[in-house]
Structures are given as structure tokens and as C-alpha cells.
Write a protein that holds these residues in place. Sequence first.
Motif, short mmCIF file in Angstrom:
data_model
loop_
_atom_site.label_atom_id
_atom_site.label_comp_id
_atom_site.label_asym_id
_atom_site.label_seq_id
_atom_site.Cartn_x
_atom_site.Cartn_y
_atom_site.Cartn_z
N PHE A 1 10.08 53.89 22.47
CA PHE A 1 9.48 54.20 23.97
C PHE A 1 9.90 53.44 24.98
CE2 PHE A 1 6.25 56.46 21.42
CZ PHE A 1 6.43 57.69 22.01
N VAL A 2 11.55 52.96 24.94
CA VAL A 2 12.07 52.19 25.82
C VAL A 2 12.05 52.66 27.11
CG1 VAL A 2 13.96 51.07 26.28
CG2 VAL A 2 13.75 51.10 24.01
N GLY A 3 11.37 51.69 28.17
CA GLY A 3 11.67 52.01 29.65
C GLY A 3 10.32 52.93 30.25
N THR A 4 9.51 53.23 29.32
CA THR A 4 8.31 54.39 29.78
C THR A 4 7.14 53.62 29.67
OG1 THR A 4 7.63 56.28 29.73
CG2 THR A 4 8.17 55.53 27.88
N PRO A 5 5.98 53.68 30.63
CA PRO A 5 4.70 53.28 30.39
C PRO A 5 4.15 54.22 29.29
CG PRO A 5 4.92 54.51 32.34
CD PRO A 5 6.33 54.27 31.89
N ILE A 6 2.86 53.88 28.46
CA ILE A 6 2.47 54.47 27.66
C ILE A 6 0.98 54.47 28.03
CG2 ILE A 6 1.54 54.12 25.19
CD1 ILE A 6 4.02 53.13 24.16
N TRP A 7 0.48 55.67 28.13
CA TRP A 7 -1.01 55.77 28.43
C TRP A 7 -1.84 56.21 27.09
CZ3 TRP A 7 -0.34 59.20 33.38
CH2 TRP A 7 0.18 58.75 34.37
N ILE A 8 -2.91 55.33 27.09
CA ILE A 8 -3.67 55.63 25.93
C ILE A 8 -5.36 55.89 26.56
CG2 ILE A 8 -4.97 54.24 23.92
CD1 ILE A 8 -2.53 52.52 23.82
N LYS A 9 -5.53 56.91 25.79
CA LYS A 9 -7.05 57.52 26.28
C LYS A 9 -8.07 57.47 25.00
CE LYS A 9 -5.56 58.59 30.17
NZ LYS A 9 -5.96 57.73 31.62
N ASN A 10 -9.13 57.08 25.27
CA ASN A 10 -10.19 57.18 24.08
C ASN A 10 -11.52 58.17 24.17
OD1 ASN A 10 -11.88 56.14 21.96
ND2 ASN A 10 -13.07 54.79 23.41
N ARG A 11 -11.73 58.70 23.12
CA ARG A 11 -12.42 59.67 23.01
C ARG A 11 -13.30 59.65 21.70
NH1 ARG A 11 -11.11 66.13 22.63
NH2 ARG A 11 -13.15 66.84 22.01
N ALA A 12 -14.69 59.76 21.83
CA ALA A 12 -15.50 59.60 20.69
C ALA A 12 -15.26 60.91 20.03
CB ALA A 12 -17.02 59.41 21.03
N ARG A 13 -15.24 60.85 18.47
CA ARG A 13 -15.19 61.80 17.57
C ARG A 13 -16.38 62.93 17.83
NH1 ARG A 13 -14.12 61.31 11.20
NH2 ARG A 13 -16.55 60.28 11.25
N GLY A 14 -16.07 64.16 17.90
CA GLY A 14 -17.06 64.96 18.03
C GLY A 14 -17.65 65.01 19.57
N GLU A 15 -17.07 64.46 20.46
CA GLU A 15 -17.65 64.22 21.86
C GLU A 15 -17.31 65.63 22.59
OE1 GLU A 15 -16.67 62.14 26.03
OE2 GLU A 15 -15.54 61.45 24.22
N GLY A 16 -18.09 66.29 23.24
CA GLY A 16 -18.08 67.52 23.91
C GLY A 16 -18.42 68.49 23.03
N LYS A 17 -18.62 68.53 21.72
CA LYS A 17 -18.92 69.97 20.89
C LYS A 17 -20.52 70.02 21.12
CE LYS A 17 -15.78 69.30 16.86
NZ LYS A 17 -15.39 70.73 17.44
N ARG A 18 -20.66 71.53 21.18
CA ARG A 18 -21.85 71.90 21.47
C ARG A 18 -22.64 72.44 19.99
NH1 ARG A 18 -18.76 72.27 25.61
NH2 ARG A 18 -19.67 72.05 27.88
#
Length: 488
Positions: free
Chosen positions: A471-488
Motif C-alpha cells: 500500500f505504498v503512497g496511500t493512507p490506510i483507514w481502519i474502522k472498528n466494529r463489535a462482532r454482532g453489533e447492529g443485529k436485531r
Amino acid sequence: MSSPRRSSESKTTTRAANSSCEGTLAIVGRPNVGKSTLFNRLVGSRRAIVGDEPGITRDRLYGEAEWNGRTIRVVDTGGIIPEDKELIPSEIFRQARVALDEAAAIVMVVDGRTELASPDMELARLLLRTGKPLVLAVNKIDNVKQEPYAEDYRRLGIKELIPISAENGNGLIELLEHVFQFMPDGTPADSDIPEPAPPQAESEAGEEAGEVEPEPRETKVAIIGRPNVGKSTLLNALTGTGRAIVSPVAGTTRDAVDELVERDGKLFRFIDTAGIRRKGKTELMAEKLSVVMARKHLEAADVALIIIDAVEGVTASDATIAGYAHESGRSVIVVINKWDLVTTARTDGKPPADREVYEEQVRRHLKFLSYAPVVFVSATTGHNIPKLYSTIEVVARERRKRIGTGEMNRFLAHVDFERASVPMSKRVKIYYMTQAAVAPPTFILFTDRAVKLHFSYERFLENQIRKAFGFVGTPIWIKNRARGEGKR
């Protein structure tokens, strides 16, 4: 000179909605709550002009947002004050109603830094009466500590509430997940990113690390920097023309000058922007607008060439401009121009500058661009222009690279997270990792806790990803999400 640019731009900014779009999302809200900033984030470009003055956006503005291989049409509307009957506000309201009528889903944006006001309540009631899927985006929530303040807006009666920061991108993946659930051809967002599965259970047929997304028709390259660092001269060197006006007077370029170049079968569109100064340093309105447009063209580019004057070295303004490119997710190349003036053509009697020592100094001042290649050139003599071209090709390709999910999880299994200098209380357990997007590469972690990743933890993981996949030359974006989050 301006007519061809307007004609060229119109071909890309006024095209009809893509037939592959799953539906339309309308962004609405009172004036100055950050609708246009959110729009720009979602469509990946600075299509909408953003400013502190309320009411800048009056007409509807369309764009397309792509996430996880799915595409929607996004509409930015003017600030709505339902009870204001003045001519301009009523026209804004009429334009917004058109957007609401064609929308499959609506995002109402409110300013999380201000008190809940009666116009917000009136607008929420109006939107709820449409019967369309509605998400409340509480904007300007820049960190986790501010998130509790967003809960006050539940009084508006909108079930789906998401704290976001359109300025820095926080919460946007969660917002997109909700929005895509409501699209006519869509399925619930949780099905887009599957739950963790044992790596050995995945089919490895055809999976290849470093797969690159289809190459775009052209690579857009923005040339940015302070006034008088040689941007226009570099454009002329890259294009082999005298297209840009070159002058020793700082600020000669006010409008963006662009040129399409074919080289070795590839198309490059170079955009020479006005020199970017601090807002306090710009006095004429034309100059202020040129700075705004320079940043707009930067955010429309794939690659940013940050030009540094070798004679003056890296200044605070250079670092600020580099920050713009980094935060916008552009791929970045640091170009040290006028290298001949500190080496072969040096006239001050000092010994020639040492390239390695100079690059070390540059990297010390621009630590946040550790991933960016540094290329030394002389725009006036053409020195190293071929190398600059080859570097542009590399970073453009790297920003479109996609790593297979199975490969990512095999990578995770070999990362020693004990080496990350993070307090134990701030650590998370990573179950699963997937690359959700390219340009820039965006990764989602499924962890045991829905918390913002500690800076050191995120930096450690980013460094490990770069070590394994480049990934030369590009920023890397990292997002966090809890497993199962948003499930109903």
C-alpha cells in the motif's frame, strides 16, 4: 483557456444517474449543520462548496456513493427552515421536496454541538410524515467522549440515531450500513460483511493477495503546494507543454489548470492548483476562492503531488497542505523541486546537499506521511521526471489494491499484538478483519468491544499491514466494529 475546462468538467459532473445505483439517499437538515461536508465525504469528492456562512447550498447537488461494491445516488439539499416563507428559503424548500419525493431513504443531519431547537423538531415531524426510512445523523461528534451528547436528539422521535463527524469520517461506515438496508435492491447491511468464519473453511480457489481493482480510464493527479514552489513549471515538464503561466511572482495561478497526457498507453490528468495559503493570509475574494477550489480539486484527485521547494526546505505551511491530502484519503507523493539549485547548480559556495540526509529531514517534518515516496526533481531541467511518472503509476495502483478476506485473516494470525505499546485497558480482541473499500484502502475489524481504537494500536496494525501488503503512497483507514453489533 477557461472554456475548455468548464466543458471538460461538465462531462464528469453532470452525467445522469448510473443505472447500477440501488436507490437515492437525500441529505436534509437546517442550514450550516454539515450536510455538504457529509455529502462530500460520501461521494468521495469536494463537489459541494463548504463554508461557515449558512445557506451556501441552495440547489440540489447529486453524486454517487460506493461502498462494499454497492452504489447509491446521493442528493445534497439546501438548508431547510420549514416555516421561513422568504423567497430564497421557500425555493430551497421546494428543491428539497423534489429530493425527498425521489429518495428511497433520508438522512436528517443535526449539529451535535448546539442545543436542540424548534426548527429541528418541526423538520423531524415533516420528515417522519413522509413515511420513508429515516436516519438521524448527529454531526460534529468528533470523539467518543462527545457521543453521549448525541442522545439528547432522541427527543426528535427518530429511531435510527448515529453520531458522526463528517469532517473526519467517524461513524460514516455505520451510517452507510444503515442506509443500504433501506435501498430497494439491497439486503440488510450485516449480510454485506459476514460474521467471522474459520480461515480453513474459506475457499481459497482464485483468492490472491494484492488483487487490484479495475484500472480507471484516467488517473487524476493534483499538483499542490505553497505559492511559487514551481507547481506550474512542473506541470509544463510533465506535459511537455507551456500550458501553465510561469512567473516569479507568487500567486500567478488562481484557477486550476489541467492537462490530459497519454504516456505508455495510460492517461494522466494533471491539475495545477493555486498556491494554498492560510485563510488569514488571503485578502482578495478571487484569491480566497482559488484556495477553496484548490482544495476541491485535491479531493477530486487520485494522487496528490506535494511540491516542496528544495532551497527553502519543509515549512509549517507545507506540513499543513500535506495534512489536507492525508486527511482527504488521497495517495501522496512528496516532490522535492529545484533539487538542482542545492546540488549541481548551487551558487552559494556550500557543498551539494546529500539526498539521504535531506530525505531524512523531510520525513522528520512530515511524520504522518511515512508511507509517501519522496522524489527529487528539477522541473526546469526535467531531471527525474520519468521516475516521477513511474512513481505515480505505482501509488495509483496501490490505492486500488484489494486483499482477500482469507489472506487478511491468515495475516492476522501471525501478528504479535503483544508488541503493540498500548495499555491493556485499551486493547481489543480482533476476531476477524476484512477490506471494505479501496481508494483509500479501508479495513473493518470485528472485535469484542465497540470502542475507538487506541492511536498506538491502530498505528501498529497499519504498519503491520504495510509490511505484509505494501500500500505504498496511500493512507490506510481502519474502522472498528463489535462482532454482532447492529443485529436485531
